[in-house]
Design a protein around this motif. Structure first.
Motif, PDB file in Angstrom:
ATOM      1  N   ARG A 307       0.816  -1.221   0.000  1.00  0.00           N
ATOM      2  CA  ARG A 307       0.000   0.000   0.000  1.00  0.00           C
ATOM      3  C   ARG A 307       0.850   1.272   0.000  1.00  0.00           C
ATOM      4  O   ARG A 307       0.323   2.383  -0.021  1.00  0.00           O
ATOM      5  CB  ARG A 307      -0.918   0.017   1.223  1.00  0.00           C
ATOM      6  N   GLY A 308       2.172   1.114   0.081  1.00  0.00           N
ATOM      7  CA  GLY A 308       3.059   2.262   0.122  1.00  0.00           C
ATOM      8  C   GLY A 308       3.036   2.998   1.440  1.00  0.00           C
ATOM      9  O   GLY A 308       3.379   4.183   1.512  1.00  0.00           O
ATOM     10  N   GLU A 309       2.656   2.293   2.525  1.00  0.00           N
ATOM     11  CA  GLU A 309       2.482   2.928   3.833  1.00  0.00           C
ATOM     12  C   GLU A 309       3.471   2.445   4.886  1.00  0.00           C
ATOM     13  O   GLU A 309       3.440   2.939   6.017  1.00  0.00           O
ATOM     14  CB  GLU A 309       1.057   2.664   4.351  1.00  0.00           C
ATOM     15  N   LEU A 310       4.312   1.502   4.556  1.00  0.00           N
ATOM     16  CA  LEU A 310       5.144   0.878   5.583  1.00  0.00           C
ATOM     17  C   LEU A 310       6.005   1.893   6.321  1.00  0.00           C
ATOM     18  O   LEU A 310       6.032   1.922   7.559  1.00  0.00           O
ATOM     19  CB  LEU A 310       6.023  -0.217   4.966  1.00  0.00           C
ATOM     20  N   ASP A 311       6.712   2.730   5.589  1.00  0.00           N
ATOM     21  CA  ASP A 311       7.640   3.661   6.241  1.00  0.00           C
ATOM     22  C   ASP A 311       6.947   4.868   6.847  1.00  0.00           C
ATOM     23  O   ASP A 311       7.584   5.670   7.536  1.00  0.00           O
ATOM     24  CB  ASP A 311       8.714   4.107   5.250  1.00  0.00           C
ATOM     25  N   ASP A 312       5.657   5.022   6.569  1.00  0.00           N
ATOM     26  CA  ASP A 312       4.910   6.123   7.166  1.00  0.00           C
ATOM     27  C   ASP A 312       3.995   5.635   8.282  1.00  0.00           C
ATOM     28  O   ASP A 312       3.123   6.360   8.740  1.00  0.00           O
ATOM     29  CB  ASP A 312       4.071   6.837   6.088  1.00  0.00           C
ATOM     30  N   THR A 313       4.224   4.387   8.715  1.00  0.00           N
ATOM     31  CA  THR A 313       3.447   3.790   9.801  1.00  0.00           C
ATOM     32  C   THR A 313       4.369   3.519  10.980  1.00  0.00           C
ATOM     33  O   THR A 313       5.420   2.893  10.815  1.00  0.00           O
ATOM     34  CB  THR A 313       2.784   2.479   9.351  1.00  0.00           C
ATOM     35  N   LEU A 314       3.982   3.992  12.148  1.00  0.00           N
ATOM     36  CA  LEU A 314       4.719   3.649  13.370  1.00  0.00           C
ATOM     37  C   LEU A 314       4.227   2.280  13.835  1.00  0.00           C
ATOM     38  O   LEU A 314       3.060   2.119  14.203  1.00  0.00           O
ATOM     39  CB  LEU A 314       4.477   4.692  14.455  1.00  0.00           C
ATOM     40  N   ILE A 315       5.102   1.306  13.793  1.00  0.00           N
ATOM     41  CA  ILE A 315       4.794  -0.042  14.269  1.00  0.00           C
ATOM     42  C   ILE A 315       5.426  -0.204  15.640  1.00  0.00           C
ATOM     43  O   ILE A 315       6.640  -0.017  15.808  1.00  0.00           O
ATOM     44  CB  ILE A 315       5.326  -1.124  13.317  1.00  0.00           C
ATOM     45  N   VAL A 316       4.606  -0.531  16.627  1.00  0.00           N
ATOM     46  CA  VAL A 316       5.078  -0.738  17.994  1.00  0.00           C
ATOM     47  C   VAL A 316       4.749  -2.167  18.391  1.00  0.00           C
ATOM     48  O   VAL A 316       3.611  -2.616  18.237  1.00  0.00           O
ATOM     49  CB  VAL A 316       4.408   0.243  18.981  1.00  0.00           C
ATOM     50  N   TYR A 317       5.753  -2.875  18.892  1.00  0.00           N
ATOM     51  CA  TYR A 317       5.530  -4.235  19.396  1.00  0.00           C
ATOM     52  C   TYR A 317       5.883  -4.263  20.879  1.00  0.00           C
ATOM     53  O   TYR A 317       6.960  -3.799  21.281  1.00  0.00           O
ATOM     54  CB  TYR A 317       6.386  -5.262  18.656  1.00  0.00           C
ATOM     55  N   MET A 318       4.988  -4.852  21.702  1.00  0.00           N
ATOM     56  CA  MET A 318       5.203  -4.853  23.151  1.00  0.00           C
ATOM     57  C   MET A 318       4.528  -6.073  23.776  1.00  0.00           C
ATOM     58  O   MET A 318       3.560  -6.613  23.237  1.00  0.00           O
ATOM     59  CB  MET A 318       4.623  -3.576  23.760  1.00  0.00           C
ATOM     60  N   GLY A 319       5.028  -6.502  24.924  1.00  0.00           N
ATOM     61  CA  GLY A 319       4.369  -7.506  25.742  1.00  0.00           C
ATOM     62  C   GLY A 319       3.628  -6.835  26.889  1.00  0.00           C
ATOM     63  O   GLY A 319       4.040  -5.773  27.357  1.00  0.00           O
ATOM     64  N   ASP A 320       2.519  -7.457  27.352  1.00  0.00           N
ATOM     65  CA  ASP A 320       1.761  -6.831  28.441  1.00  0.00           C
ATOM     66  C   ASP A 320       2.370  -7.110  29.803  1.00  0.00           C
ATOM     67  O   ASP A 320       2.062  -6.439  30.786  1.00  0.00           O
ATOM     68  CB  ASP A 320       0.283  -7.238  28.403  1.00  0.00           C
ATOM     69  N   ASN A 321       3.202  -8.116  29.909  1.00  0.00           N
ATOM     70  CA  ASN A 321       4.022  -8.393  31.098  1.00  0.00           C
ATOM     71  C   ASN A 321       4.993  -9.503  30.738  1.00  0.00           C
ATOM     72  O   ASN A 321       4.892 -10.105  29.664  1.00  0.00           O
ATOM     73  CB  ASN A 321       3.177  -8.789  32.323  1.00  0.00           C
ATOM     74  N   GLY A 322       5.937  -9.768  31.614  1.00  0.00           N
ATOM     75  CA  GLY A 322       6.871 -10.846  31.352  1.00  0.00           C
ATOM     76  C   GLY A 322       6.334 -12.191  31.820  1.00  0.00           C
ATOM     77  O   GLY A 322       5.131 -12.360  32.065  1.00  0.00           O
ATOM     78  N   PHE A 323       7.242 -13.154  31.964  1.00  0.00           N
ATOM     79  CA  PHE A 323       6.851 -14.488  32.406  1.00  0.00           C
ATOM     80  C   PHE A 323       8.114 -15.195  32.903  1.00  0.00           C
ATOM     81  O   PHE A 323       9.138 -15.189  32.228  1.00  0.00           O
ATOM     82  CB  PHE A 323       6.231 -15.284  31.255  1.00  0.00           C
ATOM     83  N   MET A 324       8.020 -15.792  34.083  1.00  0.00           N
ATOM     84  CA  MET A 324       9.159 -16.489  34.663  1.00  0.00           C
ATOM     85  C   MET A 324       9.093 -17.974  34.305  1.00  0.00           C
ATOM     86  O   MET A 324       8.041 -18.605  34.406  1.00  0.00           O
ATOM     87  CB  MET A 324       9.176 -16.306  36.188  1.00  0.00           C
ATOM     88  N   PHE A 325      10.199 -18.498  33.890  1.00  0.00           N
ATOM     89  CA  PHE A 325      10.336 -19.924  33.591  1.00  0.00           C
ATOM     90  C   PHE A 325      11.375 -20.536  34.535  1.00  0.00           C
ATOM     91  O   PHE A 325      12.425 -20.991  34.113  1.00  0.00           O
ATOM     92  CB  PHE A 325      10.737 -20.141  32.132  1.00  0.00           C
ATOM     93  N   GLY A 326      11.050 -20.519  35.821  1.00  0.00           N
ATOM     94  CA  GLY A 326      11.917 -21.132  36.815  1.00  0.00           C
ATOM     95  C   GLY A 326      12.775 -20.172  37.588  1.00  0.00           C
ATOM     96  O   GLY A 326      13.358 -20.555  38.616  1.00  0.00           O
ATOM     97  N   GLU A 327      12.917 -18.947  37.124  1.00  0.00           N
ATOM     98  CA  GLU A 327      13.725 -17.971  37.873  1.00  0.00           C
ATOM     99  C   GLU A 327      13.180 -17.820  39.289  1.00  0.00           C
ATOM    100  O   GLU A 327      11.978 -17.694  39.485  1.00  0.00           O
ATOM    101  CB  GLU A 327      13.720 -16.617  37.159  1.00  0.00           C
ATOM    102  N   HIS A 328      14.080 -17.880  40.266  1.00  0.00           N
ATOM    103  CA  HIS A 328      13.725 -17.755  41.690  1.00  0.00           C
ATOM    104  C   HIS A 328      12.786 -18.884  42.148  1.00  0.00           C
ATOM    105  O   HIS A 328      12.114 -18.761  43.175  1.00  0.00           O
ATOM    106  CB  HIS A 328      13.101 -16.382  41.983  1.00  0.00           C
ATOM    107  N   GLY A 329      12.728 -19.951  41.373  1.00  0.00           N
ATOM    108  CA  GLY A 329      11.846 -21.067  41.698  1.00  0.00           C
ATOM    109  C   GLY A 329      10.397 -20.813  41.343  1.00  0.00           C
ATOM    110  O   GLY A 329       9.506 -21.524  41.828  1.00  0.00           O
ATOM    111  N   LEU A 330      10.129 -19.832  40.472  1.00  0.00           N
ATOM    112  CA  LEU A 330       8.769 -19.398  40.178  1.00  0.00           C
ATOM    113  C   LEU A 330       8.432 -19.574  38.702  1.00  0.00           C
ATOM    114  O   LEU A 330       9.312 -19.684  37.841  1.00  0.00           O
ATOM    115  CB  LEU A 330       8.594 -17.922  40.562  1.00  0.00           C
ATOM    116  N   ILE A 331       7.121 -19.565  38.426  1.00  0.00           N
ATOM    117  CA  ILE A 331       6.611 -19.442  37.074  1.00  0.00           C
ATOM    118  C   ILE A 331       5.604 -18.289  37.058  1.00  0.00           C
ATOM    119  O   ILE A 331       5.225 -17.775  38.099  1.00  0.00           O
ATOM    120  CB  ILE A 331       5.929 -20.734  36.583  1.00  0.00           C
TER     121      ILE A 331
END
Length: 520
Positions: A307-331
């Motif tokens: 569409r010719g819009e890629l460079d005129d579009t602000l694309i933001v990628y984010m997670g809503d929170n993290g996730f523990m996979f064993g760190e500190h004994g937690l998930i």
């Protein structure tokens, strides 16, 4: 919340100058539903409004991207491309590591104690304003596609969006009876949810008027547990080797009792979700589930390029929170450890962010709304707690916050994690717990990035802890955050322990003193 507040503005983050000024009177009005509703914002001179694509994933931790090389496997070619062609905010955080509060902070620019969606059950206060409402007023077409899950709301369309596609609660990876809500109509879910949401996004973008700016908030269910990859991705990483975190083992010196006890709980490695869980296999399914998200973003970028819009579009990628996979004994999340509260944040728009740039300052979900409003050529309202991140891309020495507040409020449904307020500086992190008899935590992140050495378990760091505690409570006082929210009992309670599992933790040596003889 007080009806009247005589502060005209308070400095949230100690960087001096005008940064971070928060008008609590205005914020109180917004949260109470009495804010002016014309929604007009001042224009930023000389700014051409950008199209905005905001992509939010669920439970995506900061290092679970190919270019971060947290493990020897895990392909994210499109996210890698966004980092290569845009900016990687290396120290991005959420101010509450829980779905609803974090999502509300993204959409409002406020801390949880300000917008009042403090957990997954508290409803949205009447009159709370979402930043897309300002974009609508400024002439944007707006769309919400995906997981809403904020407070106690269902799947009904919400203010600020011209087009709406959502589902109830967490939704389901595979079709279920609930289906989707499309602009107020019940529509069956046809297939794998990540692919279907991408299809809805492509359809809407493809119909946009090229002469009118648009904003899309695409909120994937992925990668929320239980992880279910698309059929084409199942087993991709079966033969790969997972590196377990060093601090997954029990008995780490300085670890608070509540953390050690949480090993044998719903959110602990010894009794995960009240069952047995292979952390390595769990992480592999997580990364396989992320593959469809990555592919979907690639499809959207291809359409924008056509569409010719890629460079005129602000694309933001984010997670809503993290996730523990064993760190500190937690998930899971909720805790104030890095793996829980730190998230990926990538932004691509060549005129705003130099390709391949890395931004080191501590930024957060509260900064998203002001940043996207700025990209739309609008001045953010003064009541927002966050700030526009764009100056950091132009000048690494631009004024910015010296510390970030983190907050999580104890949930009776998941009683393993206490109320915690934390202060995260560039170097130090201080965690202050409410309602438990235990150690607080203090870490030097420069020398101890994995938070293995709690400085408060040994003498000599009292002055540092007092300084950080003072800053923490100063922010809370100035932003009317000195109340602990209370919820009525409701729903499932994950409060069991495994009978053959790990035993209770013990107090650290610093808690023990011989009794003092008292005179009678």
């Amino acid at each position: 919340m007080a009806d009247t507040v005589d502060r005209r503005g308070v400095l949230l983050a100690g960087s001096g100058g005008a940064f971070g000024l928060y008008s609590w009177a205005a914020g109180a009005q917004a949260a109470k539903g009495t804010a002016p509703q014309d929604l007009r914002l001042a224009r930023r001179p000389g700014t051409k409004p950008k199209n905005i694509l905001f992509v939010l994933t669920d439970d995506h931790r900061f290092d679970a991207m190919g270019f971060m090389k947290a493990q020897a496997f895990g392909d994210t070619p499109t996210l890698d491309r966004l980092a290569r062609e845009g900016a990687h905010f290396r120290n991005a955080f959420v101010t509450t590591a829980l779905c609803s509060p974090s999502r509300a902070s993204i959409l409002t620019g406020l801390y949880a104690h300000q917008h009042k969606v403090v957990d997954n059950n508290h409803p949205i206060p009447p009159g709370l304003i979402f930043y897309p409402q300002y974009l609508q007023r400024a002439g944007y077409d707006t769309a919400f596609i995906g997981k809403w899950h904020m407070g106690d709301e269902g799947d009904a369309p919400q203010p600020g969006f011209d087009h709406w596609v959502s589902f109830k609660g967490q939704g389901t990876y595979l079709p279920s009876a609930d289906g989707l809500n499309v602009d107020g109509r019940k529509v069956p879910q046809k297939g794998y949810i990540t692919d279907e949401l991408t299809d809805y996004a492509l359809d809407w973008i493809g119909k946009r008027d090229r002469n009118k700016p648009w904003m899309m908030h695409l909120a994937h269910k992925a990668v929320h547990s239980e992880f279910i990859p698309a059929e084409r991705h199942k087993g991709r990483y079966d033969k790969e080797t997972f590196r377990y975190p060093e601090n997954m083992k029990p008995g780490m010196p300085g670890r608070p009792i509540w953390v050690e006890n949480q090993r044998n709980s719903w959110h602990g490695v010894d009794y995960a979700y009240h069952g047995t869980l292979d952390i390595a296999e769990y992480y592999k399914r997580y990364m396989e589930t992320l593959l469809a998200v990555d592919e979907g973003i690639a499809r959207i970028m291809d359409l924008l390029e056509q569409r010719g819009e890629l460079d005129d579009t602000l694309i933001v990628y984010m997670g809503d929170n993290g996730f523990m996979f064993g760190e500190h004994g937690l998930i899971d999340k909720r805790a104030a450890y890095e793996e829980s509260m730190r998230v990926p944040l990538l932004m691509r728009c060549p005129s705003l962010f130099a390709p391949g740039s890395t931004i080191e300052q501590v930024v957060a979900n509260i900064d998203i709304a002001p940043t996207l409003l700025a990209a739309a050529g609008l001045q953010a309202p003064s009541y927002m707690a966050g700030s526009d991140m764009q100056p950091l891309a132009r000048d690494p020495a631009a004024p910015w916050r010296a510390e970030l507040l983190y907050e999580y409020y104890w949930e009776r449904n998941f009683p393993q994690t206490p109320t915690v307020h934390a202060l995260r500086e560039d170097r130090y992190k201080y965690m202050h717990f409410h309602g438990i008899w235990d150690l607080d935590e203090l870490y030097d992140l420069a020398s101890d990035p994995h938070e293995n050495n709690n400085l408060l378990a040994q003498p000599g760091h009292e002055d540092l802890a007092e300084r950080l505690s003072g800053k923490l409570f100063d922010i809370l006082e100035k932003t009317q955050g000195m109340q602990i929210p209370l919820s009525a009992d409701a729903g499932f309670r994950a409060d069991l322990r495994s009978s053959p599992g790990s035993k209770q933790g013990v107090f650290p040596a610093t808690f023990y003193r011989p009794p003092v003889r008292r005179s009678t």
